[in-house]
Design a protein around this motif. Sequence first.
Motif, PDB file in Angstrom:
ATOM      1  N   ASP A  49      12.414  10.649  -8.681  1.00 13.86           N
ATOM      2  CA  ASP A  49      12.785  11.884  -8.046  1.00 13.86           C
ATOM      3  C   ASP A  49      12.952  12.757  -6.284  1.00 13.86           C
ATOM      4  O   ASP A  49      11.006  11.423  -6.300  1.00 13.86           O
ATOM      5  CB  ASP A  49      12.063  12.720  -9.061  1.00 13.86           C
ATOM      6  N   TYR A  50      13.660  13.036  -6.116  1.00 13.05           N
ATOM      7  CA  TYR A  50      13.239  12.744  -4.740  1.00 13.05           C
ATOM      8  C   TYR A  50      12.198  13.547  -4.907  1.00 13.05           C
ATOM      9  O   TYR A  50      10.655  13.481  -3.154  1.00 13.05           O
ATOM     10  CB  TYR A  50      14.234  13.254  -3.950  1.00 13.05           C
ATOM     11  N   ASP A  51      11.604  15.252  -5.245  1.00 14.03           N
ATOM     12  CA  ASP A  51      10.279  15.760  -4.738  1.00 14.03           C
ATOM     13  C   ASP A  51       9.347  15.096  -5.537  1.00 14.03           C
ATOM     14  O   ASP A  51       8.496  15.358  -4.663  1.00 14.03           O
ATOM     15  CB  ASP A  51      10.948  17.065  -5.743  1.00 14.03           C
ATOM     16  N   LYS A  52       9.260  14.361  -6.277  1.00 11.49           N
ATOM     17  CA  LYS A  52       7.958  13.995  -6.572  1.00 11.49           C
ATOM     18  C   LYS A  52       7.688  11.888  -6.021  1.00 11.49           C
ATOM     19  O   LYS A  52       6.368  11.992  -5.870  1.00 11.49           O
ATOM     20  CB  LYS A  52       8.034  13.577  -8.434  1.00 11.49           C
ATOM     21  N   PHE A  53       8.513  11.705  -5.340  1.00 15.09           N
ATOM     22  CA  PHE A  53       8.048  10.652  -4.581  1.00 15.09           C
ATOM     23  C   PHE A  53       7.150  10.733  -3.437  1.00 15.09           C
ATOM     24  O   PHE A  53       6.082  10.128  -2.777  1.00 15.09           O
ATOM     25  CB  PHE A  53       9.181   9.939  -4.207  1.00 15.09           C
ATOM     26  N   PRO A  54       7.477  11.531  -2.722  1.00 12.81           N
ATOM     27  CA  PRO A  54       6.339  12.004  -1.452  1.00 12.81           C
ATOM     28  C   PRO A  54       5.256  12.087  -1.840  1.00 12.81           C
ATOM     29  O   PRO A  54       3.724  11.833  -1.427  1.00 12.81           O
ATOM     30  CB  PRO A  54       6.703  13.005  -0.622  1.00 12.81           C
ATOM     31  N   ILE A  55       5.095  13.153  -3.007  1.00 10.95           N
ATOM     32  CA  ILE A  55       3.628  13.076  -3.829  1.00 10.95           C
ATOM     33  C   ILE A  55       2.619  11.963  -4.247  1.00 10.95           C
ATOM     34  O   ILE A  55       1.450  11.934  -4.062  1.00 10.95           O
ATOM     35  CB  ILE A  55       3.658  14.293  -5.309  1.00 10.95           C
ATOM     36  N   ILE A  56       3.371  11.063  -4.977  1.00  7.11           N
ATOM     37  CA  ILE A  56       2.856   9.936  -4.957  1.00  7.11           C
ATOM     38  C   ILE A  56       2.155   8.883  -4.560  1.00  7.11           C
ATOM     39  O   ILE A  56       1.527   9.023  -4.539  1.00  7.11           O
ATOM     40  CB  ILE A  56       3.571   9.014  -6.598  1.00  7.11           C
ATOM     41  N   THR A  57       3.118   8.572  -3.523  1.00  2.00           N
ATOM     42  CA  THR A  57       2.643   7.873  -2.188  1.00  2.00           C
ATOM     43  C   THR A  57       1.518   8.554  -1.701  1.00  2.00           C
ATOM     44  O   THR A  57       1.046   7.592  -1.264  1.00  2.00           O
ATOM     45  CB  THR A  57       3.994   8.132  -1.379  1.00  2.00           C
ATOM     46  N   LYS A  58       1.646   9.689  -1.219  1.00  2.00           N
ATOM     47  CA  LYS A  58       0.514  10.461  -0.485  1.00  2.00           C
ATOM     48  C   LYS A  58      -0.623  10.102  -1.142  1.00  2.00           C
ATOM     49  O   LYS A  58      -1.602   9.522  -0.987  1.00  2.00           O
ATOM     50  CB  LYS A  58       0.569  11.889  -0.300  1.00  2.00           C
ATOM     51  N   ILE A  59      -0.743  10.209  -2.971  1.00  2.00           N
ATOM     52  CA  ILE A  59      -1.984   9.980  -3.690  1.00  2.00           C
ATOM     53  C   ILE A  59      -2.439   8.821  -3.131  1.00  2.00           C
ATOM     54  O   ILE A  59      -3.371   8.120  -2.900  1.00  2.00           O
ATOM     55  CB  ILE A  59      -2.001  10.295  -4.710  1.00  2.00           C
ATOM     56  N   VAL A  60      -1.484   8.007  -3.308  1.00  2.00           N
ATOM     57  CA  VAL A  60      -2.003   6.125  -3.332  1.00  2.00           C
ATOM     58  C   VAL A  60      -2.586   6.069  -2.490  1.00  2.00           C
ATOM     59  O   VAL A  60      -3.672   5.037  -1.854  1.00  2.00           O
ATOM     60  CB  VAL A  60      -0.467   5.193  -3.882  1.00  2.00           C
ATOM     61  N   TRP A  61      -1.695   5.788  -0.747  1.00  2.00           N
ATOM     62  CA  TRP A  61      -2.282   5.600   0.071  1.00  2.00           C
ATOM     63  C   TRP A  61      -3.579   6.566   0.829  1.00  2.00           C
ATOM     64  O   TRP A  61      -4.464   5.462   1.240  1.00  2.00           O
ATOM     65  CB  TRP A  61      -0.952   6.333   1.512  1.00  2.00           C
ATOM     66  N   GLU A  62      -4.058   7.547   0.557  1.00  2.00           N
ATOM     67  CA  GLU A  62      -5.283   8.337   0.590  1.00  2.00           C
ATOM     68  C   GLU A  62      -6.150   6.926  -0.364  1.00  2.00           C
ATOM     69  O   GLU A  62      -6.777   7.168   0.296  1.00  2.00           O
ATOM     70  CB  GLU A  62      -5.186  10.212  -0.036  1.00  2.00           C
ATOM     71  N   SER A  63      -5.763   6.753  -1.726  1.00  2.00           N
ATOM     72  CA  SER A  63      -6.501   6.407  -2.404  1.00  2.00           C
ATOM     73  C   SER A  63      -7.616   5.234  -1.789  1.00  2.00           C
ATOM     74  O   SER A  63      -8.073   4.406  -2.044  1.00  2.00           O
ATOM     75  CB  SER A  63      -6.138   5.965  -3.728  1.00  2.00           C
ATOM     76  N   LEU A  64      -5.926   4.558  -0.746  1.00  2.00           N
ATOM     77  CA  LEU A  64      -6.591   3.294  -0.228  1.00  2.00           C
ATOM     78  C   LEU A  64      -6.929   3.258   1.154  1.00  2.00           C
ATOM     79  O   LEU A  64      -7.554   2.297   1.674  1.00  2.00           O
ATOM     80  CB  LEU A  64      -5.434   2.149   0.061  1.00  2.00           C
TER      81      LEU A  64
ATOM     82  N   VAL B  13       9.463   0.189  -1.987  1.00  2.00           N
ATOM     83  CA  VAL B  13       9.446  -0.994  -1.419  1.00  2.00           C
ATOM     84  C   VAL B  13       8.808  -0.721  -0.070  1.00  2.00           C
ATOM     85  O   VAL B  13       8.444  -1.572   0.464  1.00  2.00           O
ATOM     86  CB  VAL B  13      10.906  -1.834  -1.926  1.00  2.00           C
ATOM     87  N   ASP B  14      10.197  -0.331   0.564  1.00  2.00           N
ATOM     88  CA  ASP B  14      10.377   0.254   1.923  1.00  2.00           C
ATOM     89  C   ASP B  14       8.903   0.968   2.494  1.00  2.00           C
ATOM     90  O   ASP B  14       8.276   1.178   3.616  1.00  2.00           O
ATOM     91  CB  ASP B  14      11.757   1.118   2.019  1.00  2.00           C
ATOM     92  N   ASP B  15       8.205   2.010   1.070  1.00  2.00           N
ATOM     93  CA  ASP B  15       6.715   3.185   1.491  1.00  2.00           C
ATOM     94  C   ASP B  15       5.855   1.427   1.963  1.00  2.00           C
ATOM     95  O   ASP B  15       5.271   1.983   2.753  1.00  2.00           O
ATOM     96  CB  ASP B  15       7.180   3.261   0.741  1.00  2.00           C
ATOM     97  N   ALA B  16       6.192   1.063   0.986  1.00  2.00           N
ATOM     98  CA  ALA B  16       4.866  -0.377   0.429  1.00  2.00           C
ATOM     99  C   ALA B  16       4.276  -1.230   2.355  1.00  2.00           C
ATOM    100  O   ALA B  16       4.093  -1.747   2.874  1.00  2.00           O
ATOM    101  CB  ALA B  16       5.321  -1.092  -0.138  1.00  2.00           C
ATOM    102  N   ARG B  17       6.631  -1.474   2.872  1.00  2.00           N
ATOM    103  CA  ARG B  17       6.249  -2.295   3.506  1.00  2.00           C
ATOM    104  C   ARG B  17       6.306  -1.700   4.931  1.00  2.00           C
ATOM    105  O   ARG B  17       5.036  -1.938   6.539  1.00  2.00           O
ATOM    106  CB  ARG B  17       8.104  -2.716   3.342  1.00  2.00           C
ATOM    107  N   ASN B  18       6.064  -0.758   4.801  1.00  2.00           N
ATOM    108  CA  ASN B  18       5.687   0.510   6.149  1.00  2.00           C
ATOM    109  C   ASN B  18       4.342   0.664   6.116  1.00  2.00           C
ATOM    110  O   ASN B  18       4.487   1.225   7.007  1.00  2.00           O
ATOM    111  CB  ASN B  18       6.427   1.897   6.288  1.00  2.00           C
ATOM    112  N   HIS B  19       3.425   0.499   4.779  1.00  2.00           N
ATOM    113  CA  HIS B  19       2.156   0.354   5.068  1.00  2.00           C
ATOM    114  C   HIS B  19       1.377  -0.530   5.041  1.00  2.00           C
ATOM    115  O   HIS B  19       0.091  -0.856   4.675  1.00  2.00           O
ATOM    116  CB  HIS B  19       1.342   1.180   4.247  1.00  2.00           C
ATOM    117  N   GLY B  20       2.214  -1.943   5.770  1.00  2.00           N
ATOM    118  CA  GLY B  20       1.850  -2.618   5.641  1.00  2.00           C
ATOM    119  C   GLY B  20       0.336  -3.171   6.864  1.00  2.00           C
ATOM    120  O   GLY B  20      -0.895  -4.190   5.118  1.00  2.00           O
ATOM    121  N   HIS B  21       0.171  -2.613   7.031  1.00  2.00           N
ATOM    122  CA  HIS B  21      -1.079  -2.424   7.808  1.00  2.00           C
ATOM    123  C   HIS B  21      -2.192  -1.967   7.562  1.00  2.00           C
ATOM    124  O   HIS B  21      -3.349  -2.428   7.809  1.00  2.00           O
ATOM    125  CB  HIS B  21      -1.513  -1.329   9.027  1.00  2.00           C
TER     126      HIS B  21
END
Length: 196
Positions: free
Chosen positions: A80-95, A125-133
Amino acid sequence: MTTHYLIESHHSTLLLTQLYTQLLLPHTPLPTYFFSYTTNRFNQAKPKTDVESRVYECLSHKNWGSSSTIMNEISRDTYDYDKFPIITKIVWESLENQRPAAWRVVFKALTLLEHLVKNGSERCVDDARNHGHVLRGLHQFNYYEGTVDRGLGVKEKSKQIVEILGDDERIREERGKAKKLREKFGGSLGGVGSGG
């Protein structure tokens, strides 16, 4: 540092922390149950959408893993286009923003990320690669409880994810396996092209 983290989290936590540290026991560290209680209270008090609730449940401080049902629902939400950024934001904040004592949340976030890479939309996959650092930074994660190295699982999981992300063929293979498993157990995650 821990006090600073809690101050950002919740105003009432600040007051409790100040009372404990300044009035009650100024030279004694706060007990670990205090942090888990206040963090859980913070997560419960935040207004959340269903998507946020699922992700926070998956990344809880509780001493057990996330259910595959919840991770599959989150994977479905990534289409879902609108839900994707919500999920990834929380995941990356957690990391990115966790103190080492929250190793369990970091490990669960990595587990969810790995699940999303294998089962979520291609954007995962693309988002995870962009956060490889961020993932490579976790190769140095350290936290000991007594003599037990709790950071070892975080280090290993982050290395596994970086290794998968660096190999296009392996990603196709892992996503193909995940798609077959979903089909075998009667669940398709997303819309068109959900498997890879």
